[in-house]
Scaffold this active site. Structure first.
Site, PDB file in Angstrom:
ATOM      1  N   LYS A 257      31.298  50.003   4.008  1.00 40.19           N
ATOM      2  CA  LYS A 257      32.251  49.031   3.450  1.00 40.19           C
ATOM      3  C   LYS A 257      31.510  47.814   2.883  1.00 40.19           C
ATOM      4  O   LYS A 257      31.828  47.336   1.798  1.00 40.19           O
ATOM      5  CB  LYS A 257      33.287  48.603   4.500  1.00 40.19           C
ATOM      6  CG  LYS A 257      34.280  49.707   4.862  1.00 40.19           C
ATOM      7  CD  LYS A 257      35.034  50.213   3.637  1.00 40.19           C
ATOM      8  CE  LYS A 257      36.095  51.237   3.968  1.00 40.19           C
ATOM      9  NZ  LYS A 257      36.633  51.918   2.781  1.00 40.19           N
TER      10      LYS A 257
ATOM     11  N   GLY B  24      46.312  61.336   2.207  1.00 41.50           N
ATOM     12  CA  GLY B  24      46.047  60.622   3.456  1.00 41.50           C
ATOM     13  C   GLY B  24      47.150  59.633   3.793  1.00 41.50           C
ATOM     14  O   GLY B  24      48.200  59.586   3.125  1.00 41.50           O
TER      15      GLY B  24
ATOM     16  N   ASP C  86      42.438  65.409  -3.908  1.00 47.09           N
ATOM     17  CA  ASP C  86      42.225  65.449  -2.458  1.00 47.09           C
ATOM     18  C   ASP C  86      41.393  66.681  -2.126  1.00 47.09           C
ATOM     19  O   ASP C  86      41.330  67.625  -2.903  1.00 47.09           O
ATOM     20  CB  ASP C  86      43.557  65.480  -1.693  1.00 47.09           C
ATOM     21  CG  ASP C  86      43.424  64.893  -0.290  1.00 47.09           C
ATOM     22  OD1 ASP C  86      44.026  63.845  -0.013  1.00 47.09           O
ATOM     23  OD2 ASP C  86      42.676  65.478   0.529  1.00 47.09           O
TER      24      ASP C  86
ATOM     25  N   TYR D 221      30.730  53.409   9.133  1.00 45.98           N
ATOM     26  CA  TYR D 221      31.892  53.113   8.275  1.00 45.98           C
ATOM     27  C   TYR D 221      31.794  51.673   7.749  1.00 45.98           C
ATOM     28  O   TYR D 221      31.950  51.417   6.549  1.00 45.98           O
ATOM     29  CB  TYR D 221      33.157  53.318   9.114  1.00 45.98           C
ATOM     30  CG  TYR D 221      34.463  52.974   8.447  1.00 45.98           C
ATOM     31  CD1 TYR D 221      34.892  53.655   7.316  1.00 45.98           C
ATOM     32  CD2 TYR D 221      35.288  51.994   8.990  1.00 45.98           C
ATOM     33  CE1 TYR D 221      36.119  53.358   6.732  1.00 45.98           C
ATOM     34  CE2 TYR D 221      36.511  51.692   8.413  1.00 45.98           C
ATOM     35  CZ  TYR D 221      36.923  52.369   7.284  1.00 45.98           C
ATOM     36  OH  TYR D 221      38.129  52.074   6.714  1.00 45.98           O
TER      37      TYR D 221
ATOM     38  N   ILE E  40      46.316  50.093   9.602  1.00 49.68           N
ATOM     39  CA  ILE E  40      47.584  50.331   8.895  1.00 49.68           C
ATOM     40  C   ILE E  40      48.498  51.205   9.762  1.00 49.68           C
ATOM     41  O   ILE E  40      48.090  52.253  10.259  1.00 49.68           O
ATOM     42  CB  ILE E  40      47.343  51.020   7.532  1.00 49.68           C
ATOM     43  CG1 ILE E  40      46.330  50.225   6.683  1.00 49.68           C
ATOM     44  CG2 ILE E  40      48.658  51.212   6.785  1.00 49.68           C
ATOM     45  CD1 ILE E  40      46.774  48.860   6.244  1.00 49.68           C
TER      46      ILE E  40
HETATM   47  N1  SER Z   1      41.857  51.609  10.368  1.00 49.49           N
HETATM   48  C1  SER Z   1      40.438  51.690  10.149  1.00 49.49           C
HETATM   49  C2  SER Z   1      39.744  52.324  11.292  1.00 49.49           C
HETATM   50  O1  SER Z   1      40.203  52.136  12.391  1.00 49.49           O
HETATM   51  C3  SER Z   1      39.881  50.326   9.911  1.00 49.49           C
HETATM   52  O2  SER Z   1      39.691  50.172   8.562  1.00 49.49           O
HETATM   53  O3  SER Z   1      38.749  52.937  11.099  1.00 49.49           O
END
Ligand code: SER
Length: 315
Positions: free
Chosen positions: A143, A12, A35, A139, A169
């Site tokens: 977390k 990834g 993976d 999501y 990122i």
């Molecule tokens: N970059 C991620 C997302 O947009 C955030 O952790 O889901």
């Protein structure tokens, strides 16, 4: 047998760059990757399978004498909203499988949390380390639950698990997949290909972001830090820059790339609106001396150079 490092979700966006850094640091043969899909370009030991397959993970740990796991396999925010059941299964079962192996085999673990752990009720600016965690995405739910599970395995079983709340990122070697912050990568490809980009977020949506080199350095640094310095066992706030799509577009133009912007917000706008605009990461800065190196201008320059390189390699 020499002990090895396992990276899950290795092909990834983050894994594919972490492989390179860890190999440089600890030797080419020290890294085993896991993976769900093979990568024909990868040379090395790769286990292909599902992270929810506890037996396959156990076999991998035993066969390769794994003593460190970077557990990156996960569904991100936007794909998670389209398939919440799968997001729960992959993100939670995957993490629990990894933590169970860590408990049994004395493995040190890195697991990323995210700004998605925050929600609409969280203070939006300079979001503190300890604050309200009421995310509105599946999501984000995984977390928050994951952070608590990590802390539980640390206090109950002594598992040395360390975690960072990654911002969006930004990288050019491997594309991100299925996130809300992905626009900040797409924009570079479209700017350099077409000179135009239609953004799926509104122009004034500020989000915390980070260039990949900073993210990789933070990941390796927290794993190398003296355990006595790690005072947070849920997940550390981590920050570098915050900007809006409009500010990013202006910075790209300022770097000499013509760009016509359009805005057509979709379901991801709601996700972005539920996240902080900026993050207070002073605990990471104090505990293990975190310091980002890429501001907006430096990141834009690195991205333009990197995407150009990729484009000319393709043509
Ligand atoms: N970059 C991620 C997302 O947009 C955030 O952790 O889901």
């Amino acid at each position: 047998m020499k002990s090895k490092i396992l990276i899950t979700g290795a092909f990834g966006q983050i894994g594919s760059e972490l492989i390179v850094t860890l190999r440089e640091k600890y030797g080419k043969d020290s890294v085993v990757v896991f993976d769900k899909k093979p990568n024909p370009e990868f040379e090395g030991v790769a286990v292909i399978g599902d992270i929810t397959d506890a037996e396959l993970l156990r076999k991998t740990v035993q066969t390769h004498n794994i003593k460190t796991i970077y557990h990156l396999a996960s569904l991100l925010s936007a794909v998670g909203e389209n398939n919440p059941e799968l997001a729960w299964k992959v993100n939670m079962d995957g993490l629990r499988n990894v933590l169970e192996m860590a408990r049994e085999y004395g493995i040190k673990v890195f697991w990323p949390s995210s700004i998605a752990a925050f929600g609409p009720t969280t203070p939006k600016d300079h979001t503190p380390q300890q604050t309200i965690l009421e995310p509105s995405t599946m999501y984000g739910v995984t977390k928050v639950a994951g952070e608590l599970l990590c802390q539980y395995y640390f206090t109950k079983f002594g598992v040395d698990v360390r975690s960072l709340r990654y911002p969006g990122i930004i990288s050019w070697k491997t594309l991100p997949g299925g996130g809300t912050t992905d626009y900040a990568v797409e924009i570079f490809w479209k700017a350099l290909e077409d000179g135009a980009y239609t953004c799926f977020l509104k122009k004034n949506t500020a989000l915390p972001m980070m260039y990949i080199d900073d993210a990789i350095r933070a990941t390796v640094d927290i794993m190398e830090a003296d355990p006595k310095k790690i005072s947070i066992r849920t997940s550390y706030n981590l920050s570098a820059v915050s900007f809006t799509p409009e500010e990013l577009a202006e910075a790209i133009k300022k770097a000499g790339v013509p760009l016509k912007m359009k805005y057509s917000p979709d379901f991801r706008q709601k996700i972005a609106d539920s996240w902080p605009r900026s993050i207070d990461d002073k605990r990471a800065r104090k505990d293990w001396k975190w310091k980002h190196e890429f501001n907006l201008a430096k990141m834009v320059k690195a991205m333009i150079q990197g995407v150009r390189e990729m484009q000319s390699a393709k043509s």
